[in-house]
Structure formats: structure tokens, C-alpha cells
Design an enzyme around this catalytic site. Structure first.
Site: not given
Length: 598
Positions: A441-443
Site C-alpha cells: 500500500y501507498e508506495g
């Protein structure tokens, strides 16, 4: 399956002694966040999460979401629970009062979020995405858009999403092809497909506010040509009521390893005339707004590692106390009887490994959130920059190290159960399955490692890292001088030396040999998390020892704090030494086998 119980005592300890809530509550705008008020809020939040959301965790895992036409339907109980969540005001407690929020410090909101996530991670992802969208709109949208969307989003009546990724792009958002064509009235028509959109479609709220990255005509290639748009599921009339449905729809929801009650959608925009969108900020400045969303979400995703580790630990501890098997080496049970497995030394090792890592993560992440809070309220520019820089340094560590450790701790939770951990009825496996997405997730955590090495280490010419090293070293020296905590201080000082050595080696190669620096970034992120976690646990031990020295009725609680810090210092911190050689290796060996022979 054991019930979830929020670790309120531990949370309040960290808020007071690590996040420095007493000082934060004296700052303008946070005066209402005094210790008594915050304790009452957290107690009420714990009651809500334990009673309303935790029982739905297993239901959500077993039933999952269903797609019926253009709709996504949640498991039994989710819609009613979400309405109660909104009615109770939990969605907006850390947002500004001007839009109906509670105005509490973000660190208090993070503590509530820990309980929410531990109770039901699949449910928690909806408020998490809304929170990121609120942050982007608050910081980058014009006042008109803020007035239209923020009041309903802060309450949670409307939810938000982040539409970044596309099939051909993955993490490389610069490769996106979604188009936004300007209209004469200042709006845009959006055309394109987005994937992995958490809560892209659902029936929990009356409107979904999609934040969509797209390119306007003539935009520069790559990330410099990206703009961000609000694209609501339902258009909003001038009087604030909901109008016609926008030209967007869900194509499918992914069948995933875990978080079954969280829809992960493929979204299509503009199948007919184009989805109506509204530009946030200016054209070609979408990356700045995107990072506002993602930096907010990165700490929250790191928190998922903490929250599910704690839920897994509680389940494993209960099982270890109840399950009898074999006879522990130091056992005094009668002949023919067996010991509870908690008495076996290896089970003790696993449980203390879980607990010490959990407490280290909580300290790090609450300190991270507090740094964000202080940066917003201090007046002095130099002090503000210092808090901003600390938050920037800690964020990739919170996200990357926190989620990697979360996967490992939930796996340990399965191991404590033995064979029953692999059987779904215990519930142990769900926590591992649910958290496994968080390092992506998220990078991805590889991106977090690169961010730490290439962006955060060089901040202010290395001054930010130097200042934090000095802070950690000062504490290590104080503990070494304290006979009762000396070993913690010695191990911390060794860990700090490994961190400094690795940081210097990488810093020397960021420009001259970037691939070598990249090769060492992942082990360095791990090393950094271990050392920073050790620092904050050492800080906790020092506070606990002072409490014991001055007299306290709760001596067992503070003694346990010291023991946990000692265990971490002796069993976890030394692993940093083994990581340093991995940091200081060049990348040549990584390419010694041709790609087609890997």
C-alpha cells in the site's frame, strides 16, 4: 477466537511520555486535549470499537463483498455499523472544527485509529481513504470546493477515495493515461480506467468523492503533467443536495488474500459523455496534492502493522494461556499433567518478541504523529521546520518498518497456535492475510526505503539525521550512567553506531553510485526501524524507572515496561549489527545473473 481489547493503559502511557501530549495540549487550538478529556475519549472509542466493529471482523472475512450490477454490497452488519460510526462522530475527531470536526491533535486521532484498525481493518480502510482525500482537499482545493465537500466528508456522510494507479502504470503514476478535457464552465470531463481503488464503490455512504489523477490536453510527459480532480459519484446541486449520477462505474472488485470486506475496485470513468470532474489547485500540480494524500496515508498504513500485530498478539496470548501441551522444563505440574504452552521458553520468546515490537512501533508512530501536530502549532519558524523534518524522517520508517514487522508479528501469532494457527476457525490466519497488503500500500516498502535514503538522509545537508542521532545518543549516555538501565543504554549506543555507519556509507554513494545506495536501502530501512524503535523503548524504560524510584501504586506496570525494553535491547536491537554488512554492499552481485536466467 478471543475478543479485542484496546490497550488503553499502554496507549495513554505513550501519549503522555513519548508523544508529549501534556505539552501539546498547552498549544493554541489544542487546549481541550488535556489528559482527562483524552482519556475519556479513548475509553469511549475503545467501547465503540470493541462492541460495534470487532465482532464484524470475522463476519467480513467470511462473507466478503458482493458485486451486483454497478453496486458493491457489504457483509451483514457493515452498513448499520458505519452509520453508527458516523453518528458517534469518530470520523472527524482530528479534523478542523470549521468543518464539523473535533479539532483534536492528530496523535489522538491516530490512537483512535489504532483501535479502529485492530477491531476491523477492512472497515477501517474506508475512513482512512476519506481522511487522505480530506487532507488533499483541505490543502490544495479552492474555498468553493472545500465548502461543498469537506463538511460531509469530515462527518463521514460522504466518503473519499484515491484513484492513482492504472493497469499499465503500477507504482509509476507518471505513466498514467487517464484524460481530463476542460469544459467551458470550468469543469472537466474525465475518461479512463483506474485499478486497486479501495472503497471505489459501496453502499455505506450516500456519496463517494473520488480524487482522480489525470492529464489535461497538452500536459508535459511524466509526473510533471499530472493534475488532480474531484470526481463525485453523484453531482452536487447548488443547494448542497445530491443530483444526477456521474458517468463513472465499478467494473469489478478484486478477489484478494485478505481484507475481504474492503472492496478493491476497478473503476471506469467516462464510458458515455465523460465523468464530470473539478480541478484541485492548478493544472499539472497533481503530484503535490497526491503526496499530501499519500504522506497522510503512509503513517496510517504503518499503523496497520501495529494494530494487527496487537490483535494477533492478544489472540496468541490467550491461546498460550489456555492450551496445555507437554511439560515445560521448569514446570512443577504433577506427573501425567501438561503445562500451558505459555510456560515453554520458545513460546515466551515469540510472545515477548511480539509485545516488544508492538510497543516499539506504538512509540515510533505516536511520536511521528505528534511531530506533525507540533509542526502545525508552534510559532517559531525554526522550531516548525525542526518538527516538519522529524515527521518527514519518521514517516517512511513508520510505514515501511511498521508494515514489514506487522507481517512478521502476525505470522508469529500463527506460530504460537501451532497447527491450529493454520486452521481458519482460530482467527489467527486472518490477521496475517489482512496485513499482507500493507507493505504494498501507498508506495511499496522498496519505495519507502528509497525515500528514506535518497530524500530523507540528505535533508538539510544531513543536519536532520545528525540532530536525531544526537538526541538518541544523549539518552543512551544517560542510561549507561544508570546502573539499573545500563545494558539498555549500551545496546542502544551500539545500534546508533550501526545506523550512523550505514547512513554515512549510503550518503557517500547517493550521487556517485546511486545503484549501490539503492541496493542497501531496504536493509537500511529495517536497520533504522530497529534502532529508532529501540530508542523510543529505551525512553519508555527511563520514564518507568523514574516512576518506580519516586513511588507508584502501579509498580508491576512500570516494571513490565522496563522488562519489555530490556528484551528488545537484548533480542531485537543486536540484529541491526547483522544488517549493516547488507547495507554496505554494492549492487554488482544483484546483476551477476542475466535477467532472462533469473
Amino acid at each position: 477466537m478471543s475478543e479485542y481489547r484496546a490497550p488503553l493503559k499502554d496507549m495513554l502511557f505513550v501519549l503522555e511520555h513519548v508523544a508529549n501530549l501534556p505539552l501539546l495540549s498547552t498549544m493554541p487550538g489544542f487546549e481541550h486535549a488535556d489528559a482527562e478529556t483524552v482519556e475519556g475519549i479513548l475509553e469511549e472509542a475503545a467501547r465503540f470499537m470493541e462492541e460495534q466493529l470487532a465482532p464484524l471482523n470475522r463476519v467480513g472475512d467470511e462473507q466478503g463483498v458482493r458485486q451486483i450490477g454497478d453496486s458493491i454490497i457489504h457483509p451483514d452488519g457493515f452498513k448499520d455499523a458505519y452509520q453508527r460510526f458516523v453518528d458517534a462522530g469518530w470520523n472527524g475527531i482530528a479534523f478542523g472544527e470549521e468543518y464539523g470536526g473535533g479539532g483534536l491533535p492528530w496523535v489522538v486521532g491516530l490512537a483512535v485509529q489504532e483501535m479502529l484498525t485492530a477491531s476491523n481493518m477492512a472497515f477501517s480502510l474506508c475512513p482512512l481513504l476519506t481522511q487522505g482525500a480530506i487532507d488533499a482537499i483541505s490543502h490544495h482545493a479552492d474555498e468553493t470546493l472545500q465548502e461543498i465537500y469537506l463538511p460531509k466528508m469530515v462527518t463521514g456522510e460522504w466518503t473519499g477515495t484515491m484513484n492513482l494507479t492504472e493497469p499499465q502504470a503500477g507504482s509509476d503514476v507518471g505513466a498514467l493515461t487517464t484524460r481530463a478535457v476542460p469544459n467551458e464552465d470550468g469543469s472537466y470531463r474525465v475518461f479512463g480506467t483506474k485499478i486497486y481503488i479501495t472503497y471505489g464503490e459501496h453502499e455505506l455512504s450516500e456519496n463517494i468523492v473520488h480524487l482522480v489523477l489525470a492529464r489535461v490536453p497538452g500536459a508535459p510527459p511524466g509526473t510533471k503533467g499530472i493534475s488532480l480532480f474531484i470526481v463525485p459519484k453523484f453531482l452536487v446541486n447548488d443547494d448542497g443536495s445530491l443530483g444526477e449520477r456521474n458517468d463513472l462505474r465499478v467494473l469489478s472488485s478484486e478477489d484478494k488474500i485478505g481484507i475481504h470486506a474492503s472492496p478493491t475496485c476497478v473503476m471506469s470513468y467516462g464510458d458515455e459523455d465523460g465523468a464530470v470532474g473539478y480541478l484541485i489547485g492548478e493544472e499539472n500540480t497533481g503530484m503535490r496534492a497526491m503526496f499530501t494524500m499519500m504522506n497522510n496515508a503512509r503513517l496510517s498504513v504503518g499503523l496497520e502493522g501495529l494494530a494487527l500485530s496487537d490483535r494477533s498478539y492478544q489472540l496468541a496470548k490467550t491461546y498460550a494461556l489456555d492450551r496445555h501441551q507437554g511439560k515445560a522444563l521448569n514446570s512443577e505440574v504433577a506427573a501425567g499433567e501438561s503445562s500451558p504452552i505459555v510456560d515453554h521458553v520458545d513460546v515466551r520468546r515469540m510472545l515477548l518478541t511480539m509485545r516488544s515490537n508492538i510497543e516499539a512501533m506504538r512509540c515510533l508512530m505516536y511520536a511521528n504523529a505528534a511531530a506533525i501536530d507540533f509542526s502545525k502549532v508552534v510559532v517559531d519558524d525554526e522550531e516548525k521546520n525542526s518538527w516538519d523534518s522529524l515527521a518527514a524522517l519518521l514517516t517512511p520508517v513508520s510505514k515501511g518498518w511498521g508494515t514489514d514487522v506487522g507481517v512478521e508479528m502476525t505470522s508469529l501469532g500463527i506460530q504460537v497456535h501451532g497447527g491450529m494457527g493454520y486452521v481458519e476457525e482460530t482467527g489467527a490466519a486472518q490477521h496475517w492475510r489482512d496485513i499482507r497488503i500493507a507493505p504494498i500500500y501507498e508506495g511499496t516498502n522498496g519505495i519507502q526505503a528509497a525515500d528514506l535514503v535518497f530524500r530523507k538522509l540528505p535533508m538539510s545537508g544531513g543536519a536532520v539525521v545528525k540532530e536525531f542521532v544526537e538526541e538518541m545518543t544523549a539518552l543512551a549516555d544517560e542510561l549507561i550512567a544508570d546502573q539499573t538501565l545500563q545494558q539498555i543504554g549500551l545496546n542502544l549506543r551500539t545500534g546508533i553506531a550501526q545506523f550512523v555507519d550505514g547512513a554515512q556509507w549510503l550518503g557517500e554513494r547517493i550521487s556517485s553510485s546511486p545503484n549501490d545506495a539503492a541496493a542497501g536501502s531496504a536493509p537500511f530501512l529495517r536497520l533504522t526501524g530497529i534502532v529508532f524503535g529501540g530508542y523510543y523503548l529505551a525512553k519508555s524504560a527511563q520514564v518507568a524507572q523514574k516512576k518506580i524510584n519516586t513511588g507508584t501504586e502501579d509498580i508491576a506496570f512500570y516494571k513490565d515496561k522496563i522488562t519489555v525494553a530490556e528484551f528488545y535491547a537484548e533480542q531485537v536491537l543486536p540484529t541491526a549489527t547483522g544488517l549493516l554488512p547488507l547495507v554496505k554492499k554494492d549492487s554488482e552481485l544483484f546483476y551477476a545473473i542475466a535477467s532472462d536466467r533469473l
